[in-house]
Design a protein around this motif. Structure first.
Motif, short mmCIF file in Angstrom:
data_model
loop_
_atom_site.label_atom_id
_atom_site.label_comp_id
_atom_site.label_asym_id
_atom_site.label_seq_id
_atom_site.Cartn_x
_atom_site.Cartn_y
_atom_site.Cartn_z
N THR A 8 3.64 -19.72 3.81
CA THR A 8 4.23 -19.82 2.47
C THR A 8 3.77 -18.66 1.59
N VAL A 9 4.46 -18.49 0.49
CA VAL A 9 4.07 -17.47 -0.48
C VAL A 9 2.65 -17.73 -0.95
N ALA A 10 2.30 -18.99 -1.20
CA ALA A 10 0.94 -19.32 -1.65
C ALA A 10 -0.11 -18.90 -0.62
N ASP A 11 0.21 -19.09 0.68
CA ASP A 11 -0.72 -18.66 1.74
C ASP A 11 -0.98 -17.16 1.62
N TRP A 12 0.06 -16.40 1.42
CA TRP A 12 -0.07 -14.93 1.37
C TRP A 12 -0.69 -14.47 0.06
N GLN A 13 -0.40 -15.17 -1.02
CA GLN A 13 -1.03 -14.82 -2.29
C GLN A 13 -2.55 -15.03 -2.20
N THR A 14 -2.97 -16.08 -1.52
CA THR A 14 -4.39 -16.36 -1.33
C THR A 14 -5.08 -15.22 -0.61
N ARG A 15 -4.37 -14.56 0.28
CA ARG A 15 -4.92 -13.42 1.03
C ARG A 15 -4.80 -12.10 0.26
N GLY A 16 -4.24 -12.14 -0.94
CA GLY A 16 -4.17 -10.95 -1.77
C GLY A 16 -2.86 -10.21 -1.74
N TYR A 17 -1.86 -10.71 -1.04
CA TYR A 17 -0.57 -10.02 -0.98
C TYR A 17 0.21 -10.29 -2.26
N ARG A 18 0.74 -9.21 -2.86
CA ARG A 18 1.43 -9.30 -4.14
C ARG A 18 2.94 -9.36 -4.01
N GLY A 19 3.49 -9.08 -2.84
CA GLY A 19 4.94 -9.10 -2.69
C GLY A 19 5.36 -8.52 -1.37
N LEU A 20 6.60 -8.04 -1.33
CA LEU A 20 7.18 -7.49 -0.11
C LEU A 20 7.65 -6.06 -0.37
N ARG A 21 7.73 -5.32 0.71
CA ARG A 21 8.10 -3.90 0.60
C ARG A 21 9.03 -3.51 1.73
N VAL A 22 10.03 -2.70 1.40
CA VAL A 22 10.87 -2.03 2.39
C VAL A 22 10.32 -0.62 2.48
N MET A 23 9.77 -0.25 3.62
CA MET A 23 9.12 1.05 3.73
C MET A 23 10.11 2.21 3.63
N ARG A 24 11.29 2.03 4.21
CA ARG A 24 12.31 3.08 4.15
C ARG A 24 13.66 2.44 4.37
N CYS A 25 14.49 2.49 3.36
CA CYS A 25 15.84 1.93 3.46
C CYS A 25 16.60 2.68 4.55
N SER A 26 17.29 1.94 5.40
CA SER A 26 18.03 2.58 6.49
C SER A 26 19.27 3.32 5.99
N LYS A 27 19.72 3.03 4.78
CA LYS A 27 20.90 3.71 4.24
C LYS A 27 20.55 4.93 3.39
N CYS A 28 19.61 4.76 2.43
CA CYS A 28 19.33 5.86 1.49
C CYS A 28 17.92 6.43 1.62
N GLY A 29 17.04 5.77 2.36
CA GLY A 29 15.70 6.30 2.60
C GLY A 29 14.66 5.95 1.56
N ARG A 30 15.01 5.22 0.54
CA ARG A 30 14.07 4.90 -0.54
C ARG A 30 13.13 3.76 -0.15
#
Length: 75
Positions: A8-30
């Motif tokens: 769950t989100v709470a499980d990951w927040q407890t471990r210090g994770y603040r959110g999600l990230r797309v490292m490189r968009c497959s369409k525009c690269g951002r």
């Protein structure tokens, strides 16, 4: 082999994770970072369900495959 336990989100927040990230968009690269709050994530919601809402900040496309990863602030 046992099935993976849903996290769950709470499980990951407890471990210090603040959110999600797309490292490189497959369409525009951002690279795109989204906090749990920006994604409207509830503490008891499964992270996989939240990841389905991630969109590129530039072109608004969903990430291809499992390109979404979590991020922590630098310590």
């Amino acid at each position: 082999m046992s099935p993976a336990q849903a996290q769950t989100v709470a499980d990951w927040q407890t471990r210090g994770y603040r959110g999600l990230r797309v490292m490189r968009c497959s369409k525009c690269g951002r690279e795109t970072r989204s906090t749990w709050e920006e994604l409207g994530a509830a503490p008891n919601e499964e992270v996989v369900a939240v990841a389905q809402r991630v969109r590129c900040e530039e072109c608004l496309q969903p990430p291809a495959g499992l390109a979404v990863v979590t991020y922590k602030d630098a310590a």
